[in-house]
Scaffold this active site. Structure first.
Site, PDB file in Angstrom:
ATOM      1  N   CYS A  49      -3.189  -8.629   3.411  1.00  0.00           N
ATOM      2  CA  CYS A  49      -2.956  -8.640   4.856  1.00  0.00           C
ATOM      3  C   CYS A  49      -3.981  -7.782   5.584  1.00  0.00           C
ATOM      4  CB  CYS A  49      -1.536  -8.144   5.135  1.00  0.00           C
ATOM      5  SG  CYS A  49      -1.131  -8.066   6.868  1.00  0.00           S
ATOM      6  N   GLY A 198      -5.229 -28.182   6.528  1.00  0.00           N
ATOM      7  CA  GLY A 198      -4.887 -27.919   7.933  1.00  0.00           C
ATOM      8  C   GLY A 198      -3.606 -27.135   8.083  1.00  0.00           C
ATOM      9  N   GLY A 199      -3.454 -26.076   7.290  1.00  0.00           N
ATOM     10  CA  GLY A 199      -2.333 -25.141   7.477  1.00  0.00           C
ATOM     11  C   GLY A 199      -2.743 -24.060   8.467  1.00  0.00           C
ATOM     12  N   TYR A 200      -1.915 -23.001   8.567  1.00  0.00           N
ATOM     13  CA  TYR A 200      -2.202 -22.033   9.622  1.00  0.00           C
ATOM     14  C   TYR A 200      -3.488 -21.259   9.382  1.00  0.00           C
ATOM     15  CZ  TYR A 200      -0.676 -17.655   7.290  1.00  0.00           C
ATOM     16  OH  TYR A 200      -0.573 -16.557   6.478  1.00  0.00           O
ATOM     17  N   ARG A 295      -1.919 -20.606  -1.163  1.00  0.00           N
ATOM     18  CA  ARG A 295      -2.111 -19.417  -1.997  1.00  0.00           C
ATOM     19  C   ARG A 295      -1.130 -19.488  -3.158  1.00  0.00           C
ATOM     20  NH1 ARG A 295      -5.151 -15.468   0.147  1.00  0.00           N
ATOM     21  NH2 ARG A 295      -4.023 -13.824  -0.915  1.00  0.00           N
ATOM     22  N   HIS A 477      10.396 -10.285  35.657  1.00  0.00           N
ATOM     23  CA  HIS A 477       9.519 -11.250  36.318  1.00  0.00           C
ATOM     24  C   HIS A 477       8.278 -10.520  36.819  1.00  0.00           C
ATOM     25  CE1 HIS A 477       8.352 -14.742  38.675  1.00  0.00           C
ATOM     26  NE2 HIS A 477       8.130 -13.921  39.697  1.00  0.00           N
TER      27      HIS A 477
HETATM   28  P1  FAD Z   1      -0.774  -8.519  -1.159  1.00  0.00           P
HETATM   29  O1  FAD Z   1      -1.019  -8.156   0.250  1.00  0.00           O
HETATM   30  O2  FAD Z   1      -1.508  -9.704  -1.695  1.00  0.00           O
HETATM   31  O3  FAD Z   1      -1.103  -7.226  -2.026  1.00  0.00           O
HETATM   32  C1  FAD Z   1      -1.070  -7.248  -3.416  1.00  0.00           C
HETATM   33  C2  FAD Z   1      -1.848  -6.072  -3.936  1.00  0.00           C
HETATM   34  O4  FAD Z   1      -1.621  -5.975  -5.341  1.00  0.00           O
HETATM   35  C3  FAD Z   1      -3.349  -6.186  -3.747  1.00  0.00           C
HETATM   36  O5  FAD Z   1      -3.837  -5.076  -3.017  1.00  0.00           O
HETATM   37  C4  FAD Z   1      -3.914  -6.214  -5.177  1.00  0.00           C
HETATM   38  O6  FAD Z   1      -5.143  -5.525  -5.299  1.00  0.00           O
HETATM   39  C5  FAD Z   1      -2.798  -5.517  -5.951  1.00  0.00           C
HETATM   40  N1  FAD Z   1      -2.758  -5.868  -7.370  1.00  0.00           N
HETATM   41  C6  FAD Z   1      -2.771  -7.093  -7.934  1.00  0.00           C
HETATM   42  N2  FAD Z   1      -2.704  -7.003  -9.269  1.00  0.00           N
HETATM   43  C7  FAD Z   1      -2.625  -5.678  -9.571  1.00  0.00           C
HETATM   44  C8  FAD Z   1      -2.547  -4.935 -10.783  1.00  0.00           C
HETATM   45  N3  FAD Z   1      -2.507  -5.540 -11.980  1.00  0.00           N
HETATM   46  N4  FAD Z   1      -2.485  -3.582 -10.705  1.00  0.00           N
HETATM   47  C9  FAD Z   1      -2.506  -2.955  -9.511  1.00  0.00           C
HETATM   48  N5  FAD Z   1      -2.597  -3.604  -8.333  1.00  0.00           N
HETATM   49  C10 FAD Z   1      -2.649  -4.959  -8.360  1.00  0.00           C
HETATM   50  N6  FAD Z   1       0.844 -12.814   7.022  1.00  0.00           N
HETATM   51  C11 FAD Z   1       1.468 -12.512   8.186  1.00  0.00           C
HETATM   52  O7  FAD Z   1       2.632 -12.101   8.177  1.00  0.00           O
HETATM   53  N7  FAD Z   1       0.839 -12.663   9.402  1.00  0.00           N
HETATM   54  C12 FAD Z   1      -0.446 -13.116   9.475  1.00  0.00           C
HETATM   55  O8  FAD Z   1      -0.995 -13.245  10.576  1.00  0.00           O
HETATM   56  C13 FAD Z   1      -1.127 -13.442   8.272  1.00  0.00           C
HETATM   57  N8  FAD Z   1      -2.397 -13.872   8.298  1.00  0.00           N
HETATM   58  C14 FAD Z   1      -3.036 -14.123   7.121  1.00  0.00           C
HETATM   59  C15 FAD Z   1      -4.358 -14.566   7.180  1.00  0.00           C
HETATM   60  C16 FAD Z   1      -5.041 -14.831   6.015  1.00  0.00           C
HETATM   61  C17 FAD Z   1      -6.484 -15.287   6.087  1.00  0.00           C
HETATM   62  C18 FAD Z   1      -4.400 -14.644   4.751  1.00  0.00           C
HETATM   63  C19 FAD Z   1      -5.136 -14.904   3.469  1.00  0.00           C
HETATM   64  C20 FAD Z   1      -3.090 -14.209   4.686  1.00  0.00           C
HETATM   65  C21 FAD Z   1      -2.399 -13.953   5.869  1.00  0.00           C
HETATM   66  N9  FAD Z   1      -1.063 -13.522   5.856  1.00  0.00           N
HETATM   67  C22 FAD Z   1      -0.432 -13.255   7.041  1.00  0.00           C
HETATM   68  C23 FAD Z   1      -0.304 -13.387   4.597  1.00  0.00           C
HETATM   69  C24 FAD Z   1      -0.205 -11.921   4.161  1.00  0.00           C
HETATM   70  O9  FAD Z   1      -1.513 -11.414   4.005  1.00  0.00           O
HETATM   71  C25 FAD Z   1       0.577 -11.809   2.866  1.00  0.00           C
HETATM   72  O10 FAD Z   1       1.829 -12.449   3.015  1.00  0.00           O
HETATM   73  C26 FAD Z   1       0.831 -10.354   2.498  1.00  0.00           C
HETATM   74  O11 FAD Z   1      -0.394  -9.655   2.344  1.00  0.00           O
HETATM   75  C27 FAD Z   1       1.640 -10.265   1.196  1.00  0.00           C
HETATM   76  O12 FAD Z   1       1.860  -8.932   0.867  1.00  0.00           O
HETATM   77  P2  FAD Z   1       2.124  -8.480  -0.654  1.00  0.00           P
HETATM   78  O13 FAD Z   1       2.364  -7.016  -0.577  1.00  0.00           O
HETATM   79  O14 FAD Z   1       3.136  -9.350  -1.254  1.00  0.00           O
HETATM   80  O15 FAD Z   1       0.756  -8.786  -1.447  1.00  0.00           O
END
Ligand code: FAD
Length: 498
Positions: A49, A198-200, A295, A477
């Site tokens: 994120c 064509g997703g978000y 993803r 308003h």
């Molecule tokens: P992540 O944020 O993916 O974090 C996982 C972490 O685990 C990473 O830092 C990684 O390095 C770490 N990791 C992995 N394996 C290991 C390991 N073996 N040991 C130690 N660390 C490890 N969501 C929204 O709500 N609003 C938005 O506007 C939005 N926009 C987005 C735009 C884009 C381009 C993308 C790609 C995603 C977007 N998202 C958005 C989705 C959002 O980024 C994710 O839903 C969110 O980051 C998920 O959080 P998480 O903590 O589950 O995992």
């Protein structure tokens, strides 16, 4: 992170694998509750994120909006008569834009590290791999290895972009096939950008690059882009994309790579843009092909095979408290399934921390807001019209719907430079409720500036609001939010301005 401690604890009460929105929030909350917490992540804190998702994409979108607005004023015979603004000599240095974006990201990385440290958590910059449900092997980013024992393990490893096997990420003869991560770090605006999916994410980035000057084509296998939403909700956006010159090739599939771009098969489903989709196979000349087809949960690299958790399809299966099939092993965020959104991961992080601390808790949300940060923006909370009709019919009642067009909203008019008539003006706020007792079950909006209404929409549904609760609340308003009260009044048959 310069301020990360180098010591690796031999044991911890709560080991959190991954410092994204799920993991870092779990770490802060568990530390607040007096637990000894260690967060392990090889990347700067904040996860997808903060580093390559929500934050950088919104920064790019904002820069693209500013550039497009400035260009429009300059092109408009040297000024915007309506606003009395004149601008000449608009230029773009995308590398500088990316530096600005990177600076925002770095400040937030440091902010997350500071929050965790102040709460008392230990941060280990490294990778964790479970050898069993209580033990992890740690490899730090500076190459040290250690074994860590943990009373509880929280898996918060997130997700990664899906790669199409026949269109792998990497350099090509024409340029490159990239994921959203690389799209958020380009140093030059591609002349021709093809977006597959064509997703978000594809539409947010595709529209931003179109505003920055790329010729953008979106290839989508489904009949419509953003097909998880109803057509009425997405129509203003598709019209806006087309007005911007974005070509939408729906009912089309990416078939492979050619020396000069992407080979696609058209006519594999319905087409939204039939004129552009009349042959079966064609090549779209491109400088960059951005693949945003979804993803996948990051289920590799942290030892899943060693502990054998029960899965829910490709995701780690959890109960309402985030508990997996193994005692004291928990999971949160994208690795546990849809919707893959940062605010879901964060809330799950709080729940898991409280569950580990022994508090009565559960992830029991009625609604998780979803926002598409395009122009116009789309917000959806709770049920859409088709879902609401089906679910309420099963309960023996029907849906009552109220809509308010944003074109009639005074504040919306003051936010746009034109005299109306643009696709963005076709936006609306829509409220769906039970016909029998007026309980609100879904709220959607499409329009400029509607993203901020997500808070009110979510609160209404979470608090179990009825149409009367919203319609009888005095809304300030002039605000775009008045649309929510107007739509609720419309559902009650007493709209004043609709
Ligand atoms: P992540 O944020 O993916 O974090 C996982 C972490 O685990 C990473 O830092 C990684 O390095 C770490 N990791 C992995 N394996 C290991 C390991 N073996 N040991 C130690 N660390 C490890 N969501 C929204 O709500 N609003 C938005 O506007 C939005 N926009 C987005 C735009 C884009 C381009 C993308 C790609 C995603 C977007 N998202 C958005 C989705 C959002 O980024 C994710 O839903 C969110 O980051 C998920 O959080 P998480 O903590 O589950 O995992």
């Amino acid at each position: 992170m310069t301020d990360r401690p180098t010591a690796i604890p031999a044991s911890t009460q709560v080991l959190i694998i991954g410092g994204g929105p799920g993991g870092y929030v779990a770490g802060i909350r568990a530390s607040q509750l007096g637990l000894d917490v260690t967060v392990v992540d090889p990347e700067p804190l904040g996860g997808t994120c903060l580093n390559v998702g929500c934050i950088p994409s919104k920064a790019l979108i904002h820069a693209a909006d500013e550039f497009a607005a400035a260009t429009a004023r300059a092109v408009d015979a040297g000024g915007s008569p309506q606003l009395g603004i004149s601008v000449t000599g608009v230029g773009l240095d995308l590398a500088a834009t990316m530096t600005w974006k990177d600076d925002i990201v770095s400040r937030l990385n440091a902010g997350v590290a500071g929050l965790l440290t102040r709460a008392g958590a230990t941060i280990v910059p490294g990778r964790a791999r479970l050898s069993d449900g209580k033990t992890a092997e740690i490899v730090t980013v500076d190459g040290r290895t250690a074994t860590m024992a943990a009373d509880h393990v929280v898996i918060a490893t997130g997700s990664v972009p899906i790669e199409l096997p026949h269109i792998p990420f990497g350099p090509t003869e024409f340029g490159a096939v990239i994921s959203s991560t690389e799209a958020l770090a380009l140093q030059e605006v591609p002349r021709r950008l093809v977006v597959v999916g064509g997703g978000y994410i594809g539409l947010e980035l595709g529209q931003a690059y179109a505003k920055l000057g790329s010729r953008v084509t979106v290839v989508e296998a489904e009949e419509r882009v953003l097909s998880i939403y109803d057509k009425r909700l997405t129509m203003p956006l598709t019209r806006s994309l087309k007005a911007l010159g974005v070509e939408l090739l729906t009912g089309s599939k990416a078939a492979g790579l050619a020396p000069d771009g992407l080979v696609i098969d058209t006519g594999v489903g319905g087409q939204e843009d039939r004129a552009a989709s009349d042959s079966r196979r064609r090549t779209l000349v491109a400088d960059q092909v951005l693949v945003t087809v979804g993803r996948r949960a990051r289920t590799d690299g942290w030892g899943l095979a060693n502990i054998g958790l029960r899965m829910n399809g490709r995701f780690v299966a959890i109960d309402a408290r985030g508990h997996t099939s193994m005692k004291d092993v928990w999971a949160i965020g994208d690795v546990t399934g849809e919707p893959m959104l940062a605010h879901r991961a964060m809330k799950q992080g709080e729940v898991v921390a409280e569950a580990i601390a022994g508090l009565p808790t559960a992830f029991d949300q009625r609604a998780i807001p979803a926002i598409v940060f395009t122009d116009p923006e789309i917000v959806s909370v709770g049920l859409g019209p088709d879902q609401a009709a089906a679910e309420l019919a099963a309960l023996g009642t029907a849906v009552v719907e109220g809509r308010f067009n944003v074109a009639a909203n005074g504040r919306s008019m003051t936010l746009r430079p034109d005299q109306g008539g643009s696709p963005v003006d076709a936006g609306f706020v829509r409220v769906l409720a039970r016909a029998d007792n007026h309980l609100v079950v879904g709220i959607q909006a499409v329009g400029r500036g509607v993203a901020e209404l997500a808070a009110a929409f979510g609160l209404a549904i979470e608090m179990g609001a009825r149409l009367e609760d919203i319609a009888d609340t005095v809304h300030a308003h002039p605000t775009v939010g008045e649309g929510l009260a107007e739509a609720s009044a419309a559902a009650l048959g007493r709209a004043v301005h609709g």
